[in-house]
Design a protein around this motif. Structure first.
Motif, PDB file in Angstrom:
ATOM      1  N   TYR A 170      57.621  26.745  69.618  1.00 17.97           N
ATOM      2  CA  TYR A 170      56.646  27.886  69.669  1.00 17.97           C
ATOM      3  C   TYR A 170      57.019  28.814  70.816  1.00 17.97           C
ATOM      4  CZ  TYR A 170      52.285  29.670  70.915  1.00 17.97           C
ATOM      5  OH  TYR A 170      50.820  30.618  70.896  1.00 17.97           O
ATOM      6  N   SER A 173      63.234  31.075  71.672  1.00 21.47           N
ATOM      7  CA  SER A 173      63.931  32.175  70.815  1.00 21.47           C
ATOM      8  C   SER A 173      65.296  31.301  70.290  1.00 21.47           C
ATOM      9  CB  SER A 173      64.381  33.447  71.315  1.00 21.47           C
ATOM     10  OG  SER A 173      65.398  33.132  72.349  1.00 21.47           O
ATOM     11  N   CYS A 214      58.648  34.496  61.180  1.00 22.89           N
ATOM     12  CA  CYS A 214      57.485  34.364  61.784  1.00 22.89           C
ATOM     13  C   CYS A 214      56.531  35.609  61.663  1.00 22.89           C
ATOM     14  CB  CYS A 214      57.582  33.934  63.150  1.00 22.89           C
ATOM     15  SG  CYS A 214      56.111  33.493  64.115  1.00 22.89           S
ATOM     16  N   TYR A 215      55.477  35.518  60.812  1.00 27.80           N
ATOM     17  CA  TYR A 215      54.551  36.399  60.633  1.00 27.80           C
ATOM     18  C   TYR A 215      54.032  37.185  61.877  1.00 27.80           C
ATOM     19  CZ  TYR A 215      50.912  39.443  58.596  1.00 27.80           C
ATOM     20  OH  TYR A 215      49.850  40.382  58.088  1.00 27.80           O
ATOM     21  N   GLN A 216      54.141  38.440  62.028  1.00 27.69           N
ATOM     22  CA  GLN A 216      53.520  39.181  63.483  1.00 27.69           C
ATOM     23  C   GLN A 216      53.894  38.540  64.486  1.00 27.69           C
ATOM     24  OE1 GLN A 216      49.439  39.758  62.551  1.00 27.69           O
ATOM     25  NE2 GLN A 216      49.857  41.421  61.283  1.00 27.69           N
ATOM     26  N   CYS A 217      55.113  38.114  64.653  1.00 25.78           N
ATOM     27  CA  CYS A 217      55.624  37.348  66.138  1.00 25.78           C
ATOM     28  C   CYS A 217      56.737  38.318  66.743  1.00 25.78           C
ATOM     29  CB  CYS A 217      56.200  36.021  65.575  1.00 25.78           C
ATOM     30  SG  CYS A 217      55.117  34.649  65.040  1.00 25.78           S
ATOM     31  N   ALA A 222      62.078  32.857  64.281  1.00 27.22           N
ATOM     32  CA  ALA A 222      61.788  31.694  65.271  1.00 27.22           C
ATOM     33  C   ALA A 222      62.725  30.587  64.800  1.00 27.22           C
ATOM     34  CB  ALA A 222      60.404  31.248  65.456  1.00 27.22           C
TER      35      ALA A 222
END
Length: 321
Positions: A170, A173, A214-217, A222
């Motif tokens: 979470y 990186s 990772c959508y909209q991250c 990630a």
């Protein structure tokens, strides 16, 4: 500030599949031993001369974590002993109490796109921790994971369902943490096959580069590892219980074409009985099939059986006229 670049590996030992939902929710509950191991160069393995024996015979020692020079964090309560002087290449592993995890850096894995994840607690949380002289930690815990599976029933009962297990980091990186599967990968208990009476299964890890979109991250990719549970429906029961009987009823209705045209009651009763039986079978099949707003393969089959049986009745009406 401590900069981390850690290799972290994961594994799972699947012991039981609790339930497979069909009609309303397609979910699978897995009982697993979820295992995580990583190497942290800041940990100091206790040397033999650092441990001492209490009067009660218990062994105690310290596991130290050197951070950025501000101090040491100590953990104790491990069990185990070594006999004699170990060789230089030998890796020593000791059991440590899970309480030390409160003082150590821990990875932050989370399961993406699952219904729920629960750990098992009896008298306390079922968990084990191993610390090795190569500065690696190994954690094993018992989990119940409820996977959310695909709901593609257009080919039912010849459908194949996929249940994805995505484990992401979470906070970290790709430059800080790398994820991968243990060499053992995913180990499945052979008894799992007995719990999936309607499916053939395959549970396998996805070996990629250790990263996922990772959508909209921020950043866009990630660290992650992926596994997939493929459920292939067993079709023998459907072939013998649905497709073969319905095909035989169509054959019986078409057999009436070889009867003399003047045998009106016999041909009419035979065709109408076959037609009504096929309609009843279609209704029963729809009741046990997954609820969908689109047409499934079994619906197309039953509809064609009804149409073919109905054509014989129309043909007999044309002959009489």
């Amino acid at each position: 500030m401590v900069e981390l670049l850690l290799d972290r590996s994961m594994g799972a030992d699947l012991t039981r599949v609790g339930a497979v939902g069909e009609n309303r929710e397609k979910t699978v509950i897995l009982d697993t031993f979820f295992r995580v191991t990583w190497t942290d160069w800041r940990l100091n393995f206790p040397k033999k001369n650092e441990s001492h024996v209490e009067e009660n015979g218990d062994h105690e020692g310290d596991v130290k974590e050197n951070g950025d020079g501000e101090g040491d964090v100590k953990e104790n309560e491990y069990q185990g002993e070594t006999a004699g002087e170990p060789e230089e290449e030998e890796i020593i592993t000791i059991n440590v109490h899970p309480v030390i995890l409160e003082e150590l850096w821990l990875p932050d894995p989370y399961f993406f796109n699952v219904r729920s994840v629960r750990t098992v607690n009896i008298l306390k949380q079922v968990q084990g921790v191993l610390f090795s002289s190569d500065k690696s930690l190994f954690i094993s815990t018992v989990m119940k994971i409820e996977l959310d599976c695909s709901r593609a029933y257009s080919r039912y009962p010849f459908d194949v369902q996929e249940c994805w297990l995505d484990v992401f980091s979470y906070m970290y990186s790709l430059e800080e943490v790398r994820l991968g599967w243990l060499p053992s990968g995913l180990v499945v208990d052979p008894r799992v096959g007995n719990q999936l009476n309607n499916y053939e299964y395959e549970f396998r890890p996805i070996h990629g580069n250790g990263s996922c979109a990772c959508y909209q991250c921020i950043p866009a990719r990630a660290p992650c590892v992926q596994a997939i549970l493929v459920l292939t429906r067993k079709v023998l029961g459907h072939l013998l219980g649905t497709f073969l009987p319905s095909g035989l009823f169509v054959a019986v209705s078409w057999a009436s074409l070889f009867w003399p045209a003047d045998v009106i009651p016999g041909r009419t009763v035979l065709v109408i009985t076959s037609l009504l039986t096929l309609i009843s079978m279609h209704t029963a099949v729809r009741q046990i099939s997954p609820e969908t707003s689109y047409v499934k393969a079994v619906d197309v089959w039953m509809f064609m059986c009804i149409v073919l049986s109905l054509l014989t009745l129309f043909e007999y009406g044309v002959v009489l006229v």
